[in-house]
Design a protein around this motif. Sequence first.
Motif, mmCIF file in Angstrom:
data_model
loop_
_atom_site.group_PDB
_atom_site.id
_atom_site.type_symbol
_atom_site.label_atom_id
_atom_site.label_comp_id
_atom_site.label_asym_id
_atom_site.label_seq_id
_atom_site.Cartn_x
_atom_site.Cartn_y
_atom_site.Cartn_z
ATOM 1 N N PHE A 48 0.829 -1.198 0.000
ATOM 2 C CA PHE A 48 0.000 0.000 0.000
ATOM 3 C C PHE A 48 0.871 1.258 0.000
ATOM 4 C CE2 PHE A 48 -1.937 3.331 2.673
ATOM 5 C CZ PHE A 48 -2.995 3.683 1.857
ATOM 6 N N SER A 49 1.880 1.279 0.832
ATOM 7 C CA SER A 49 2.780 2.432 0.932
ATOM 8 C C SER A 49 3.500 2.698 -0.382
ATOM 9 C CB SER A 49 3.791 2.200 2.052
ATOM 10 O OG SER A 49 4.705 3.260 2.129
ATOM 11 N N GLU A 50 3.974 1.648 -1.026
ATOM 12 C CA GLU A 50 4.674 1.803 -2.302
ATOM 13 C C GLU A 50 3.744 2.284 -3.406
ATOM 14 O OE1 GLU A 50 6.480 -1.972 -3.042
ATOM 15 O OE2 GLU A 50 7.883 -1.756 -1.367
ATOM 16 N N LYS A 51 2.513 1.774 -3.450
ATOM 17 C CA LYS A 51 1.557 2.150 -4.495
ATOM 18 C C LYS A 51 1.066 3.582 -4.347
ATOM 19 C CE LYS A 51 -1.891 -0.694 -4.857
ATOM 20 N NZ LYS A 51 -2.883 -1.774 -4.845
ATOM 21 N N THR A 52 0.929 4.068 -3.115
ATOM 22 C CA THR A 52 0.287 5.357 -2.899
ATOM 23 C C THR A 52 1.231 6.461 -2.435
ATOM 24 O OG1 THR A 52 -0.228 4.814 -0.598
ATOM 25 C CG2 THR A 52 -1.883 4.248 -2.274
ATOM 26 N N SER A 53 2.467 6.134 -2.102
ATOM 27 C CA SER A 53 3.444 7.085 -1.558
ATOM 28 C C SER A 53 2.964 7.716 -0.251
ATOM 29 C CB SER A 53 3.768 8.178 -2.574
ATOM 30 O OG SER A 53 4.311 7.620 -3.725
ATOM 31 N N CYS A 54 2.178 6.991 0.502
ATOM 32 C CA CYS A 54 1.725 7.461 1.817
ATOM 33 C C CYS A 54 2.750 7.076 2.876
ATOM 34 C CB CYS A 54 0.371 6.846 2.173
ATOM 35 S SG CYS A 54 -0.968 7.467 1.162
ATOM 36 N N GLN A 55 2.796 7.852 3.930
ATOM 37 C CA GLN A 55 3.692 7.569 5.049
ATOM 38 C C GLN A 55 2.927 6.789 6.116
ATOM 39 O OE1 GLN A 55 6.998 8.480 4.889
ATOM 40 N NE2 GLN A 55 6.418 9.071 2.820
ATOM 41 N N ILE A 56 3.408 5.633 6.464
ATOM 42 C CA ILE A 56 2.748 4.777 7.438
ATOM 43 C C ILE A 56 3.159 5.217 8.844
ATOM 44 C CG2 ILE A 56 2.404 2.401 8.216
ATOM 45 C CD1 ILE A 56 1.521 3.034 5.273
ATOM 46 N N LEU A 57 2.168 5.446 9.694
ATOM 47 C CA LEU A 57 2.439 5.785 11.089
ATOM 48 C C LEU A 57 2.492 4.529 11.951
ATOM 49 C CD1 LEU A 57 0.095 8.882 11.413
ATOM 50 C CD2 LEU A 57 2.574 8.871 11.185
ATOM 51 N N TRP A 58 1.495 3.665 11.812
ATOM 52 C CA TRP A 58 1.450 2.413 12.545
ATOM 53 C C TRP A 58 0.389 1.499 11.936
ATOM 54 C CZ3 TRP A 58 -3.376 1.537 14.444
ATOM 55 C CH2 TRP A 58 -4.167 2.636 14.764
ATOM 56 N N TYR A 59 0.436 0.233 12.319
ATOM 57 C CA TYR A 59 -0.613 -0.730 11.997
ATOM 58 C C TYR A 59 -0.609 -1.807 13.072
ATOM 59 C CZ TYR A 59 3.034 -3.781 10.090
ATOM 60 O OH TYR A 59 4.148 -4.564 9.942
ATOM 61 N N LYS A 60 -1.784 -2.298 13.400
ATOM 62 C CA LYS A 60 -1.895 -3.383 14.378
ATOM 63 C C LYS A 60 -3.265 -4.027 14.282
ATOM 64 C CE LYS A 60 -2.752 -0.206 18.200
ATOM 65 N NZ LYS A 60 -2.302 0.169 19.540
ATOM 66 N N GLU A 61 -3.412 -5.147 14.975
ATOM 67 C CA GLU A 61 -4.671 -5.867 14.956
ATOM 68 C C GLU A 61 -5.772 -4.970 15.521
ATOM 69 O OE1 GLU A 61 -1.888 -7.026 16.508
ATOM 70 O OE2 GLU A 61 -1.769 -9.210 16.359
ATOM 71 N N LYS A 62 -6.915 -5.009 14.866
ATOM 72 C CA LYS A 62 -8.026 -4.162 15.302
ATOM 73 C C LYS A 62 -8.461 -4.501 16.725
ATOM 74 C CE LYS A 62 -12.427 -2.284 13.713
ATOM 75 N NZ LYS A 62 -13.429 -2.308 12.652
ATOM 76 N N ARG A 63 -8.410 -5.769 17.079
ATOM 77 C CA ARG A 63 -8.824 -6.178 18.425
ATOM 78 C C ARG A 63 -7.901 -5.631 19.504
ATOM 79 N NH1 ARG A 63 -5.392 -10.469 19.713
ATOM 80 N NH2 ARG A 63 -4.520 -11.473 17.881
ATOM 81 N N LYS A 64 -6.679 -5.232 19.135
ATOM 82 C CA LYS A 64 -5.731 -4.679 20.106
ATOM 83 C C LYS A 64 -5.716 -3.151 20.099
ATOM 84 C CE LYS A 64 -2.538 -8.567 20.168
ATOM 85 N NZ LYS A 64 -1.159 -8.992 19.897
ATOM 86 N N CYS A 65 -6.584 -2.549 19.281
ATOM 87 C CA CYS A 65 -6.645 -1.087 19.195
ATOM 88 C C CYS A 65 -7.526 -0.523 20.297
ATOM 89 C CB CYS A 65 -7.211 -0.650 17.842
ATOM 90 S SG CYS A 65 -6.097 -0.937 16.471
ATOM 91 N N ASP A 66 -7.413 0.758 20.479
ATOM 92 C CA ASP A 66 -8.250 1.498 21.422
ATOM 93 C C ASP A 66 -9.718 1.279 21.069
ATOM 94 O OD1 ASP A 66 -9.753 3.886 22.427
ATOM 95 O OD2 ASP A 66 -7.750 4.427 23.162
ATOM 96 N N SER A 67 -10.601 1.415 22.032
ATOM 97 C CA SER A 67 -12.030 1.154 21.807
ATOM 98 C C SER A 67 -12.638 2.082 20.756
ATOM 99 C CB SER A 67 -12.812 1.272 23.115
ATOM 100 O OG SER A 67 -12.721 2.582 23.623
ATOM 101 N N LYS A 68 -12.043 3.256 20.523
ATOM 102 C CA LYS A 68 -12.593 4.159 19.503
ATOM 103 C C LYS A 68 -12.497 3.543 18.109
ATOM 104 C CE LYS A 68 -9.045 7.242 17.744
ATOM 105 N NZ LYS A 68 -8.577 8.586 17.622
#
Length: 125
Positions: A48-68
């Motif tokens: 995704f980063s290579e295709k769009t030239s976006c800067q990735i901040l973080w990624y993780k499992e949704k179940r381990k993310c904040d409740s928001k």
Amino acid sequence: MMDQGSDVEPPEEYWVIAFFKSYSKNKTYYRQFMAAGFYEAFDTVMTFSEKTSCQILWYKEKRKCDSKFTKLGIPLLESFCTFCNKEFNNIEPIKCNYEKNDFSCKSEFCSLDCKQEHFYFKHIR
């Protein structure tokens, strides 16, 4: 005795990615995608980063993310326009919302032109 853990693949689950576009560093975007384990998620994020030239901040499992993030309706990492069937992932999807209180149409579009065409062919005509 066989090692039972070596043949077991991780289950496929939702992951959340946070990124910003290289030209607008003051707005963070969130997307979700399905992946089976860390290495598959890493491959998806890097592609995704290579295709769009976006800067990735973080990624993780949704179940381990904040409740928001579990309550938030996060768009998919790669969506397809309901009208033109074009793949898009670097813009926020435009929802149908033909009638404000009618949520039966779940269509999403890549542009306002596609949304207008959809209105005409699906809801007006």
